[in-house]
Design an enzyme around this catalytic site. Sequence first.
Site, mmCIF file in Angstrom:
data_model
loop_
_atom_site.group_PDB
_atom_site.id
_atom_site.type_symbol
_atom_site.label_atom_id
_atom_site.label_comp_id
_atom_site.label_asym_id
_atom_site.label_seq_id
_atom_site.Cartn_x
_atom_site.Cartn_y
_atom_site.Cartn_z
ATOM 1 N N THR A 121 12.011 9.529 13.392
ATOM 2 C CA THR A 121 12.239 8.319 14.189
ATOM 3 C C THR A 121 13.509 8.522 15.002
ATOM 4 O OG1 THR A 121 11.187 6.995 12.484
ATOM 5 C CG2 THR A 121 12.650 5.828 14.025
ATOM 6 N N LYS A 157 3.778 4.474 5.143
ATOM 7 C CA LYS A 157 4.630 3.722 4.223
ATOM 8 C C LYS A 157 4.804 4.545 2.951
ATOM 9 C CE LYS A 157 1.572 0.340 3.919
ATOM 10 N NZ LYS A 157 0.574 0.857 4.868
ATOM 11 N N GLU A 158 5.994 4.562 2.411
ATOM 12 C CA GLU A 158 6.180 5.242 1.134
ATOM 13 C C GLU A 158 5.338 4.543 0.074
ATOM 14 O OE1 GLU A 158 10.303 5.965 0.111
ATOM 15 O OE2 GLU A 158 10.693 6.522 2.185
ATOM 16 N N LYS A 210 8.007 3.129 18.048
ATOM 17 C CA LYS A 210 8.320 3.263 16.618
ATOM 18 C C LYS A 210 9.345 2.210 16.175
ATOM 19 C CE LYS A 210 8.864 4.604 12.528
ATOM 20 N NZ LYS A 210 7.881 4.371 11.501
ATOM 21 N N PHE A 255 2.756 -8.565 5.509
ATOM 22 C CA PHE A 255 4.221 -8.609 5.659
ATOM 23 C C PHE A 255 4.766 -10.023 5.806
ATOM 24 C CE2 PHE A 255 6.161 -4.410 5.637
ATOM 25 C CZ PHE A 255 5.031 -3.686 5.344
ATOM 26 N N CYS A 266 14.130 3.026 5.996
ATOM 27 C CA CYS A 266 13.793 2.857 7.407
ATOM 28 C C CYS A 266 14.086 1.502 8.021
ATOM 29 C CB CYS A 266 12.353 3.284 7.619
ATOM 30 S SG CYS A 266 12.237 5.068 7.397
ATOM 31 N N ARG A 334 16.759 4.172 -1.745
ATOM 32 C CA ARG A 334 17.648 4.014 -0.593
ATOM 33 C C ARG A 334 17.644 2.539 -0.153
ATOM 34 N NH1 ARG A 334 15.749 9.141 3.045
ATOM 35 N NH2 ARG A 334 13.705 8.555 2.203
HETATM 36 N N1 LIG Z 1 10.434 7.799 4.697
HETATM 37 C C1 LIG Z 1 9.483 7.208 5.397
HETATM 38 O O1 LIG Z 1 8.650 6.496 4.843
HETATM 39 C C2 LIG Z 1 9.374 7.397 6.868
HETATM 40 C C3 LIG Z 1 10.361 8.050 7.584
HETATM 41 N N2 LIG Z 1 10.262 8.192 8.954
HETATM 42 C C4 LIG Z 1 11.269 8.946 9.693
HETATM 43 O O2 LIG Z 1 11.052 10.343 9.451
HETATM 44 C C5 LIG Z 1 12.280 11.051 9.392
HETATM 45 C C6 LIG Z 1 12.400 11.782 8.067
HETATM 46 O O3 LIG Z 1 12.452 10.828 7.033
HETATM 47 P P1 LIG Z 1 12.310 11.243 5.492
HETATM 48 O O4 LIG Z 1 11.154 12.161 5.346
HETATM 49 O O5 LIG Z 1 12.348 9.981 4.713
HETATM 50 O O6 LIG Z 1 13.678 12.060 5.303
HETATM 51 P P2 LIG Z 1 14.212 12.853 4.030
HETATM 52 O O7 LIG Z 1 15.678 12.667 4.029
HETATM 53 O O8 LIG Z 1 13.411 12.519 2.830
HETATM 54 O O9 LIG Z 1 13.883 14.386 4.389
HETATM 55 C C7 LIG Z 1 14.451 15.084 5.434
HETATM 56 C C8 LIG Z 1 14.470 16.573 5.064
HETATM 57 O O10 LIG Z 1 14.875 17.355 6.198
HETATM 58 C C9 LIG Z 1 15.647 18.466 5.726
HETATM 59 N N3 LIG Z 1 16.404 19.022 6.850
HETATM 60 C C10 LIG Z 1 17.478 18.505 7.491
HETATM 61 N N4 LIG Z 1 17.839 19.291 8.513
HETATM 62 C C11 LIG Z 1 16.983 20.339 8.535
HETATM 63 C C12 LIG Z 1 16.829 21.482 9.380
HETATM 64 N N5 LIG Z 1 17.619 21.685 10.424
HETATM 65 N N6 LIG Z 1 15.844 22.353 9.097
HETATM 66 C C13 LIG Z 1 15.024 22.131 8.053
HETATM 67 N N7 LIG Z 1 15.106 21.068 7.240
HETATM 68 C C14 LIG Z 1 16.077 20.180 7.471
HETATM 69 C C15 LIG Z 1 16.474 17.857 4.610
HETATM 70 O O11 LIG Z 1 16.965 18.855 3.737
HETATM 71 C C16 LIG Z 1 15.450 16.924 3.945
HETATM 72 O O12 LIG Z 1 14.750 17.579 2.909
HETATM 73 C C17 LIG Z 1 13.364 9.994 9.645
HETATM 74 O O13 LIG Z 1 13.651 9.967 11.018
HETATM 75 C C18 LIG Z 1 12.696 8.702 9.233
HETATM 76 O O14 LIG Z 1 13.237 7.582 9.917
HETATM 77 C C19 LIG Z 1 9.183 7.720 9.645
HETATM 78 C C20 LIG Z 1 8.167 7.075 8.989
HETATM 79 C C21 LIG Z 1 8.181 6.866 7.558
HETATM 80 O O1 LIG Z 2 9.531 3.995 9.390
HETATM 81 C C1 LIG Z 2 9.314 4.005 8.196
HETATM 82 O O2 LIG Z 2 9.929 4.667 7.397
HETATM 83 C C2 LIG Z 2 8.271 3.146 7.582
HETATM 84 O O3 LIG Z 2 8.919 1.895 7.222
HETATM 85 C C3 LIG Z 2 8.085 0.971 6.565
HETATM 86 O O4 LIG Z 2 7.560 1.528 5.358
HETATM 87 P P1 LIG Z 2 8.403 1.587 3.978
HETATM 88 O O5 LIG Z 2 9.853 1.359 4.257
HETATM 89 O O6 LIG Z 2 7.993 2.835 3.301
HETATM 90 O O7 LIG Z 2 7.846 0.390 3.083
HETATM 91 P P2 LIG Z 2 7.313 -1.087 3.373
HETATM 92 O O8 LIG Z 2 6.065 -1.280 2.631
HETATM 93 O O9 LIG Z 2 7.294 -1.400 4.814
HETATM 94 O O10 LIG Z 2 8.433 -1.977 2.678
HETATM 95 C C4 LIG Z 2 9.756 -2.028 3.181
HETATM 96 C C5 LIG Z 2 10.536 -3.111 2.461
HETATM 97 O O11 LIG Z 2 10.079 -4.400 2.866
HETATM 98 C C6 LIG Z 2 9.834 -5.211 1.730
HETATM 99 N N1 LIG Z 2 8.727 -6.142 2.053
HETATM 100 C C7 LIG Z 2 7.559 -5.691 2.560
HETATM 101 C C8 LIG Z 2 6.535 -6.562 2.883
HETATM 102 C C9 LIG Z 2 6.726 -7.950 2.696
HETATM 103 O O12 LIG Z 2 5.843 -8.799 2.970
HETATM 104 N N2 LIG Z 2 7.909 -8.373 2.187
HETATM 105 C C10 LIG Z 2 8.922 -7.513 1.858
HETATM 106 O O13 LIG Z 2 10.006 -7.953 1.409
HETATM 107 C C11 LIG Z 2 9.467 -4.227 0.610
HETATM 108 O O14 LIG Z 2 9.719 -4.802 -0.652
HETATM 109 C C12 LIG Z 2 10.413 -3.086 0.929
HETATM 110 O O15 LIG Z 2 11.686 -3.311 0.344
HETATM 111 C C13 LIG Z 2 6.887 0.646 7.468
HETATM 112 O O16 LIG Z 2 6.013 -0.252 6.791
HETATM 113 C C14 LIG Z 2 6.143 1.912 7.873
HETATM 114 O O17 LIG Z 2 5.099 1.601 8.780
HETATM 115 C C15 LIG Z 2 7.126 2.867 8.532
HETATM 116 O O18 LIG Z 2 6.508 4.085 8.887
#
Ligand SMILES: NC(=O)C1=CN([C@@H]2O[C@H](COP(=O)(O)OP(=O)(O)OC[C@H]3O[C@@H](n4cnc5c(N)ncnc54)[C@H](O)[C@@H]3O)[C@@H](O)[C@H]2O)C=CC1
Ligand SMILES: O=C(O)[C@H]1O[C@H](OP(=O)(O)OP(=O)(O)OC[C@H]2O[C@@H](n3ccc(=O)[nH]c3=O)[C@H](O)[C@@H]2O)[C@H](O)[C@@H](O)[C@@H]1O
Length: 440
Positions: A121, A157-158, A210, A255, A266, A334
Amino acid sequence: MKITVIGTGYVGLVSGTCLAEMGNEVLCLDLDAAKIDTLNQGGIPIHEPGLLEMVRRNVAAGRLSFTTSIEDSVAFGQLQFIAVGTPPDEDGSADLKYVLAAARNIGRHMTDYKVVIDKSTVPVGTADKVRAVILEELAARGVELPYSVVSNPEFLKEGAAVEDFLRPDRVVIGAEDERAIRLMRELYAPFIRNHDRVIVMDVRSAELTKYAANAMLATRISFMNELANLADKLGADIEQIRVGIGSDPRIGFHFLYPGCGYGGSCFPKDVQALIRTAEENSSPVRVLNAVEQANDEQKHLLLHKIRARYGDDLRGMHFALWGLAFKPNTDDMRAASSRVVIEGLWQMGATVTAYDPVAMTESRRIFGDDPRLRYATAPIAALAEADALVIVTEWKEFRVPNFEQIKAALRQPVIFDGRNLYTPSQVREHGLEYFAIGRR
Ligand SMILES: NC(=O)C1=CN([C@@H]2O[C@H](COP(=O)(O)OP(=O)(O)OC[C@H]3O[C@@H](n4cnc5c(N)ncnc54)[C@H](O)[C@@H]3O)[C@@H](O)[C@H]2O)C=CC1
Ligand SMILES: O=C(O)[C@H]1O[C@H](OP(=O)(O)OP(=O)(O)OC[C@H]2O[C@@H](n3ccc(=O)[nH]c3=O)[C@H](O)[C@@H]2O)[C@H](O)[C@@H](O)[C@@H]1O
């Protein structure tokens, strides 16, 4: 297709594995050697339903592998996904150092055409920066090579990440050159076989889409939270209001659940980053300042309720906590509300015993072995010697508890429910005091 995924976090590992599941050859790079070791030894560094089995299956089939070698990873895929973290900088804007480092590595080592895909993102304008650093590295090497930069934000979503990736609502592709668009369409075709859900747009719009999606969802939650607090004051019931408004299809039911604040990696960071982008461009999105402020306060709501019940001095008191993860089905803590609740209880002098089905290891990593926080191996076991039960995560196993057992186990029969899991009258019938969010 041959694909490299840079970063093996929630997004990188899920994307890489699901792409391999469709028959692609995928190499995942991470600079964190411990993560790659875990993966190479048949484990995964995160808890995500269904992921471990899928990783193992694809590794065994020879389609998925892991490396710490930048050279190998750049050489491998024609498609290079950047899925590294974009944490908030000091001023709340997204820190692009990991994204730009990954892009630089590609520029340093590429020898043929690459499609560089921003999956992380990232703020509007990042694709231009990615393009520029690659060009800089190529120029430093004195070579000219073709490449495309594409924005392909991720909406998973996680806790439901595998399912979300395999069956996306939509696939947003921000790209301006036909070659890259064709390759991206080909890549996603197997995920959207029943109807085309690829939305191709310009890169800047894709980047902003996004943030717009996450900010809209966060806004709904903060709105419902504030409405729930008002309902509390007015003696109305937010659950009935939720059903009353959600049944309007223009509003919908998703939501709309009030609670003790949204957490995770996020929503908090993306709302902040969008506020910064808006300010930098003198085009404030005022509503988001309120969304963020309301959420910060909501995370303290359970503490306010506890204070209202017992006063400020909780020395000698002990609380049971159900849930540590920021939401069910993940071990991610987180920005979790549980952290605010634990620290708030400590500040007032209380101690805590927590139970979470998967996040206790992560909690130990965060809090160390602070004697003020103990862990139980089962929900009921957490209640021993506790003056009240506090619920912060809506794990399924908390939904239908034995209230008689809860009452018998607690020192005082009191529940503070930050996720509105129960019908108040049903809990009170068992002689328990029940404090929820906006419920009568
Ligand atoms: N966690 C989620 O549910 C979602 C996250 N995003 C976005 O996706 C991106 C990644 O998020 P997460 O997967 O949660 O992050 P994360 O922190 O879990 O993982 C990132 C990984 O990248 C590695 N890394 C950092 N620099 C690097 C490099 N130069 N080369 C290779 N590896 C490297 C780190 O060691 C780490 O393992 C963020 O921008 C986040 O906002 C988007 C949608 C959902
Ligand atoms: O950019 C991202 O990382 C992601 O962020 C969120 O996904 P996520 O953070 O994994 O989980 P959610 O299910 O969205 O929940 C986020 C938080 O909102 C809270 N929540 C959710 C729904 C609701 O009705 N009320 C509420 O308090 C949950 O308890 C949680 O703490 C978005 O839902 C994803 O689409 C997006 O890709």
